[in-house]
Design a protein around this motif. Structure first.
Motif, mmCIF file in Angstrom:
data_model
loop_
_atom_site.group_PDB
_atom_site.id
_atom_site.type_symbol
_atom_site.label_atom_id
_atom_site.label_comp_id
_atom_site.label_asym_id
_atom_site.label_seq_id
_atom_site.Cartn_x
_atom_site.Cartn_y
_atom_site.Cartn_z
ATOM 1 N N UNK A 1 -8.727 -11.227 8.438
ATOM 2 C CA UNK A 1 -10.037 -10.921 9.017
ATOM 3 C C UNK A 1 -11.043 -12.022 8.676
ATOM 4 N N UNK A 2 -11.811 -12.385 9.681
ATOM 5 C CA UNK A 2 -12.881 -13.361 9.509
ATOM 6 C C UNK A 2 -14.211 -12.626 9.560
ATOM 7 N N UNK A 3 -15.041 -12.865 8.549
ATOM 8 C CA UNK A 3 -16.393 -12.303 8.482
ATOM 9 C C UNK A 3 -17.375 -13.443 8.687
ATOM 10 N N UNK A 4 -18.297 -13.250 9.613
ATOM 11 C CA UNK A 4 -19.241 -14.323 9.904
ATOM 12 C C UNK A 4 -20.646 -13.769 10.056
ATOM 13 N N UNK A 5 -21.624 -14.491 9.484
ATOM 14 C CA UNK A 5 -23.014 -14.090 9.593
ATOM 15 C C UNK A 5 -23.661 -14.677 10.825
ATOM 16 N N UNK A 6 -24.551 -13.905 11.430
ATOM 17 C CA UNK A 6 -25.372 -14.363 12.551
ATOM 18 C C UNK A 6 -26.819 -14.236 12.103
ATOM 19 N N UNK A 7 -27.354 -15.299 11.619
ATOM 20 C CA UNK A 7 -28.596 -15.259 10.846
ATOM 21 C C UNK A 7 -29.765 -14.654 11.607
ATOM 22 N N UNK A 8 -29.841 -14.883 12.910
ATOM 23 C CA UNK A 8 -31.032 -14.478 13.645
ATOM 24 C C UNK A 8 -30.757 -13.345 14.626
ATOM 25 N N UNK B 1 -30.302 -11.027 7.539
ATOM 26 C CA UNK B 1 -29.024 -10.369 7.258
ATOM 27 C C UNK B 1 -27.910 -11.264 7.799
ATOM 28 N N UNK B 2 -26.964 -11.622 6.941
ATOM 29 C CA UNK B 2 -25.940 -12.588 7.311
ATOM 30 C C UNK B 2 -26.189 -13.965 6.748
ATOM 31 N N UNK B 3 -27.205 -14.111 5.880
ATOM 32 C CA UNK B 3 -27.503 -15.417 5.288
ATOM 33 C C UNK B 3 -26.362 -15.906 4.409
ATOM 34 N N UNK B 4 -25.563 -14.990 3.882
ATOM 35 C CA UNK B 4 -24.339 -15.336 3.156
ATOM 36 C C UNK B 4 -23.376 -14.163 3.297
ATOM 37 N N UNK B 5 -22.089 -14.476 3.354
ATOM 38 C CA UNK B 5 -21.074 -13.424 3.465
ATOM 39 C C UNK B 5 -19.924 -13.751 2.518
ATOM 40 N N UNK B 6 -19.196 -12.701 2.108
ATOM 41 C CA UNK B 6 -18.045 -12.894 1.228
ATOM 42 C C UNK B 6 -17.188 -11.636 1.287
ATOM 43 N N UNK B 7 -15.957 -11.778 0.816
ATOM 44 C CA UNK B 7 -15.056 -10.639 0.634
ATOM 45 C C UNK B 7 -14.854 -10.414 -0.854
#
Length: 799
Positions: free
Chosen positions: A193-200, A241-247
């Motif tokens: 799974x890929x988690x990606x932030x969308x800052x705006x 929300x999404x400024x940084x992501x991690x598992x």
């Protein structure tokens, strides 16, 4: 030493490189194999961006090599992200080829440096995509984001290996996304799974943010599994929300560094095994919840704990350690850099761990006024401390010019264009006692009444230098007064002198206050240069743009105050300094008819005991304020009851900045710092630098009698008048000297261009000047260059 960097194989790592919108310099990306550290400095305009390599030695970390994009002269933002596999180093660059962007793959073959292998950019990438902004490798896959894809909706390109080459596999872009979502701002991968932030991402595009989860199917295809957000009711503009992501342990962590006044928060989500839906869990916030901390700018899951970067916490930035066991988050503590800490460093912008977990690299991209640095943290007892600070090479700038006067011959003095102005000497910023990244700003002067020594007082972004120029060809830097401890290095510093004491303020500098420095201690300096301490600290203000002093009355006026203390709306914060070492607050005043905020904000002012042609006000203390949108004239004789005399606007106001009155007190010359650039934006450039000439013979009714346009077209900054000459610092066109014998028709009679390589309408170059020394030496500051000591020699008329 260069050979050792890449002679060994670098381990495969899942490195999370996280940066906020301000992380643009050295330390914006980092990578390590445990024995080596790579630090990127990607945002370099018009020159090749550089990646610096450091090797571990017995004494710490030595810089041993550099990397640049092959066959490219710059403007590529090479190193925006860095990733690695067993045998490759992978670097992204977003501004290459009209922001198509690109990815460079280097292979290590046992040579001194990695060998360029291939360049990746799928054919579908269009101009403006910024392909290469962020990237990671995991499970034999390469993920590269393109924030500008599809009207900035953003996308992630997926590659896999075939026959040793990277093959494009998929483009992952959010379904039903709005423009300018910037999906792909950050990436994290775990177990297919890929988690990606969308800052705006938001319905209203107000930086509320979102995150997307994509799942890789057994056949190698991808599908969007979830869109996660705080929801329209719970989210706020600027949450990021999404400024940084991690598992972490199968749990998705999504930071919102801008939430709640940029205090920041990290949200957790888990997948329900039965329904497959992603459900919100507990959120994490700093235990001290500081406004502006940006908690969540970077996330680093470690064994038994989560590290969270907060580059605005406690001024300099902090990293929070949160314990984790049995699926639960527990106690938290803070880590500081411990090395050269300065408010505004941005410590915690980037977090990268070594494979063995024995050190963590922490980027602080705002350190040294935006040059950036990186701190290597190592464990010590029950905490972590900074064991090394990594920086790029120091630019020493221009060479000093000392020992003899350099005449202005054939239109040049050394490399500087000139007319009737010679260089007595020049000192670069590096010689003034400032730290890395320092620049000069305002200047003033003091003549020792006992010794006759002429002392130049030169402001820097991080303090103040005192220079003996009694021998102007051989200036002596006596020492440095650092900025107030805990304050922020910033562009603006201003100083004036009263009864052998200097009074120094700084703008945008946090809790700086006003430093008072007894200049008489400069008489006995031994082993110069030395580091001085302030004589007295005045804390009635925090930051202020300028300090104005009326030497006849013994009152100082802090103007442009902001950020703390008694700001007086940014107008006149009046201080009694008649006892020089005991400054005392005397009151506030601002004319609400002036200033962009209607508070009477004054950007700069000149206060005098009036003895001009308006007999009605003879003997009164009058202040002439450059108040953003008007000329303000105020009677401040009675500090408890100041009286506004006039508020005069004028055509094409940009930003009323600063001015000075003629010695007969009839004319006031004022510069507008915004009119030149405004005229360009409007498509009607002015014919030259504009100076406003006010007839103030009637203080209650000032009249702008002339707009003078100079011989160059650059932004004017500070100007001063001595006799029939006006000395203007005009940014990239340097010092301009004008004869004002005919007050309404100034004539340029001399100049020295401190930045002859640039004629742009921009904020760079000569900030200020001081022309009042009896010797005739003129002190001229020039931002990144340093300080010039000049001499004006009028052209002799031949009969």
């Amino acid at each position: 030493m260069r050979r050792a960097v890449f002679a060994i194989a670098l381990a495969v790592m899942g490195v999370g490189l996280h940066a906020d919108a301000h992380a643009q310099q050295f330390g914006a990306a980092a990578l390590t194999d445990g024995e080596h550290i790579l630090i990127a400095e990607p945002v370099v305009q018009d020159e090749p961006a550089t990646i610096y390599a450091y090797a571990r030695t017995a004494d710490g970390w030595d810089r041993v090599a550099t990397l640049n994009a092959p066959d490219h002269e710059g403007g590529d933002f090479f190193g925006r992200f860095m990733a690695m596999t067993d045998d490759e180093l992978i670097f992204g660059g977003t501004t290459l080829d009209e922001s198509h962007g690109g990815v460079w793959v280097f292979e290590r073959r046992g040579s001194d440096l990695p060998v360029f292998k291939t360049f990746l950019r799928p054919e579908a990438v269009e101009a403006g995509s910024s392909f290469g902004r962020y990237g990671i490798t995991a499970d034999g896959l390469l993920f590269v984001s393109a924030l500008g894809h599809n009207d900035r909706r953003g996308a992630v390109h997926v590659f896999h290996k075939e026959g040793g080459e990277w093959v494009h596999e998929a483009v992952l872009s959010p379904a039903d996304a709005d423009p300018a979502e910037f999906s792909g701002w950050t990436l994290a991968y775990h177990d297919g799974r890929l988690l990606t932030g969308a800052l705006q991402a938001s319905q209203e595009l107000e930086q509320r943010g979102a995150a997307y989860i994509y799942r890789r199917n057994e056949d190698g295809t991808w599908e969007q599994e979830a869109r996660l957000s705080l929801g329209e009711d719970a989210s706020r503009p600027g949450d990021a929300f999404g400024s940084a992501v991690a598992w972490m342990d199968g749990r998705a962590l999504i930071a919102a560094a801008g939430r709640d006044g940029a205090r920041g928060e990290v949200f957790t989500y888990t997948r329900d095994a039965m329904s497959g839906a992603w459900q919100a869990g507990p959120s994490l916030a700093a235990f001290d919840r500081q406004q502006g901390a940006r908690f969540g700018t970077a996330l680093l899951p470690r064994d038994g704990e989560l590290w969270v970067g907060a580059p605005g916490a406690d001024g300099a930035g902090r990293v929070y350690r949160i314990s984790y066991a049995d699926g639960e988050f527990g106690s938290a503590s803070k880590i500081e850099s411990g090395i050269d800490m300065d408010s505004g460093d941005g410590f915690g912008t980037v977090l990268v761990e070594s494979p063995e977990g024995d050190f963590v690299v922490v980027g602080q991209t705002l350190d040294d006024r935006g040059l950036g640095s990186a701190i290597v943290l190592t464990p010590s007892a029950d905490t972590w401390t900074g064991s090394a600070k990594l920086t790029g090479p120091i630019d020493e700038g221009l060479p000093a010019l000392v020992g003899a006067e350099i005449d202005c011959s054939s239109g040049q003095a050394d490399q500087f264009d000139c007319s009737n102005v010679s260089i007595e000497s020049f000192l670069p910023v590096s010689a003034l006692g400032g730290g890395r990244g320092a620049q000069t700003n305002d200047v003033w002067g003091w003549t020792d009444p006992e010794t006759g020594a002429e002392i130049a007082i030169v402001g820097r972004t991080d303090g103040t230098s005192f220079i003996d120029i009694s021998d102007p060809n051989n200036p002596v830097v006596l020492g440095n007064l650092p900025k107030t401890e805990g304050s922020v290095s910033n562009a603006w510093r201003d100083m004036k002198v009263y009864r052998d004491h200097a009074y120094i303020v700084a703008d945008g500098a946090g809790d700086h206050g006003m430093q008072v420095f007894d200049l008489r201690q400069l008489r006995d300096v031994q082993n110069a240069p030395v580091t001085f301490e302030e004589t007295v600290h005045y804390g009635g203000i925090a930051s202020a743009h300028n300090i104005v002093i009326n030497e006849e009355s013994g009152f100082a006026y802090a103007v442009g105050s902001n950020g703390g203390g008694e700001t007086c709306g940014g107008a006149y914060h009046m201080i009694d300094i008649r006892n020089p070492a005991n400054p005392t607050f005397a009151g506030c005043y601002g004319d609400p008819n002036t200033g962009n905020a209607g508070t009477g904000y004054s950007h700069d002012a000149m206060c005098i005991l009036y003895n001009g042609p308006d007999s009605e006000h003879a003997g009164k203390e009058i202040c002439f304020g450059s108040n953003e949108n008007a000329l303000s004239i105020v009677d401040v004789t009675d500090k408890e009851h100041p009286v506004a005399l006039a508020a005069a606007d004028y055509p094409n106001v940009g930003y009323a900045h600063q001015g000075w009155i003629t010695e007969d007190q009839r004319y006031f010359y004022m510069d507008d710092e915004g009119d030149e650039s405004n005229s360009i934006q409007a498509g009607t450039p002015m014919q030259g630098t504009r100076t406003l000439i006010w007839d103030v013979s009637d203080l209650d009714d000032p009249v702008m009698v002339k707009e003078h346009f100079g011989e160059t077209f650059t932004i004017d900054h500070n100007l001063y008048i001595k006799g029939n000459l006006m000395y203007q610092s005009n940014y990239v066109s340097g010092l301009r000297i004008l004869d004002i014998s005919d007050p309404q028709n100034p004539v340029e009679v001399g100049f020295l261009d401190t930045v002859p390589w640039s004629e742009e309408v921009e904020f760079d170059g000569s900030w200020s000047n001081y022309p009042y020394f009896e010797s005739g030496t003129i002190v001229v500051s020039s931002g990144a260059e340093g300080v010039f000591f000049l001499k004006y020699t009028p052209q002799e008329l031949v009969p």
